[in-house]
Design a protein around this motif. Sequence first.
Motif, PDB file in Angstrom:
ATOM      1  N   ASP A 171      -9.611  -4.828  -8.859  1.00 54.56           N
ATOM      2  CA  ASP A 171     -10.494  -3.776  -8.334  1.00 54.56           C
ATOM      3  C   ASP A 171     -11.737  -4.397  -7.701  1.00 54.56           C
ATOM      4  O   ASP A 171     -12.188  -3.956  -6.627  1.00 54.56           O
ATOM      5  CB  ASP A 171     -10.905  -2.815  -9.449  1.00 54.56           C
ATOM      6  CG  ASP A 171      -9.755  -1.933  -9.915  1.00 54.56           C
ATOM      7  OD1 ASP A 171      -8.751  -1.826  -9.171  1.00 54.56           O
ATOM      8  OD2 ASP A 171      -9.860  -1.369 -11.017  1.00 54.56           O
ATOM      9  N   GLU A 175     -12.955  -4.306  -3.794  1.00 54.04           N
ATOM     10  CA  GLU A 175     -14.277  -3.771  -3.443  1.00 54.04           C
ATOM     11  C   GLU A 175     -15.103  -4.758  -2.624  1.00 54.04           C
ATOM     12  O   GLU A 175     -16.195  -4.425  -2.156  1.00 54.04           O
ATOM     13  CB  GLU A 175     -15.041  -3.405  -4.716  1.00 54.04           C
ATOM     14  CG  GLU A 175     -14.460  -2.203  -5.453  1.00 54.04           C
ATOM     15  CD  GLU A 175     -15.039  -2.045  -6.847  1.00 54.04           C
ATOM     16  OE1 GLU A 175     -15.962  -2.826  -7.204  1.00 54.04           O
ATOM     17  OE2 GLU A 175     -14.562  -1.162  -7.589  1.00 54.04           O
ATOM     18  N   SER A 177     -16.315  -7.622  -3.824  1.00 51.68           N
ATOM     19  CA  SER A 177     -17.252  -8.353  -4.682  1.00 51.68           C
ATOM     20  C   SER A 177     -16.926  -9.839  -4.646  1.00 51.68           C
ATOM     21  O   SER A 177     -15.768 -10.234  -4.474  1.00 51.68           O
ATOM     22  CB  SER A 177     -17.173  -7.849  -6.126  1.00 51.68           C
ATOM     23  OG  SER A 177     -17.459  -6.475  -6.193  1.00 51.68           O
TER      24      SER A 177
END
Length: 263
Positions: A171, A175, A177
């Motif tokens: 995830d 995203e 990150s």
Amino acid sequence: MNENQECMENYETISEEIKYITNSLVRLKILATLYERPLNMKDINRTTGLSYSSISSNMFGLELGGFIYRSGNLYHISNTTELYVSNILELKDTINLFNKFFNILDAHIVDMIPEKSVAQLYLLGRAILVESNEKDVYRTYNIIQHALNEASSLKCVLPFFYGDFNKYINDLIDEGSHIELIIPKNIKENFEYFLNLENDNVDLTAFNIENAFLLVVTDKVMILGLFKEDGNFDQNRIITSKKEECIKWGENLFENFKNKINK
């Protein structure tokens, strides 16, 4: 005087000075207080709770020995004494830390932690030991998953494959990150199958060492887990903290370990 003799005499002088400081709790308390900032006699009394007579007699000896000096009405510690006190306090903090985390350090594999990080263990003084129990057997894993779910960035040493952890890491990758992962080579294919490791925001390093440690460092928290001496990961205990100095220690551990395995 040859160099060896000079070193020996210097060592003996330093040993005597440290012994003089540490064999009196009153002197050590005074110096630890002045280590924070210069103070006058009244403030030393108020801060330490020691009597004026006890402060006065010990301050006289400390001043005579060059451990402290007076400027105006304020007492300062010398540069050399500041170094002594710093090392003494770090040693005290490290000893307290070993006692605090005995359950996770005893009978666990810790030799994979680089020396530089061991030397800075005192920075974990405000970390806590979290243990699973019969009512919450997945307590430690839940804390790790929550940390991954709340993260905006991640540095992670993940020595085993665990689906739920990888879901949250995926995830984070999706995203955008920034992710830095250190994983074992022997299960790299498992991670490659589940995670999008080709993404530009993922920095991957693989290692051959068995039974390293688990490390999760996000922008909000640091989590450390260890393997037991029998080679099994101790899923019942982790050290964790949201304190800035503990997160910094975790970041340094990540970099030190990365440098160690890349040599």
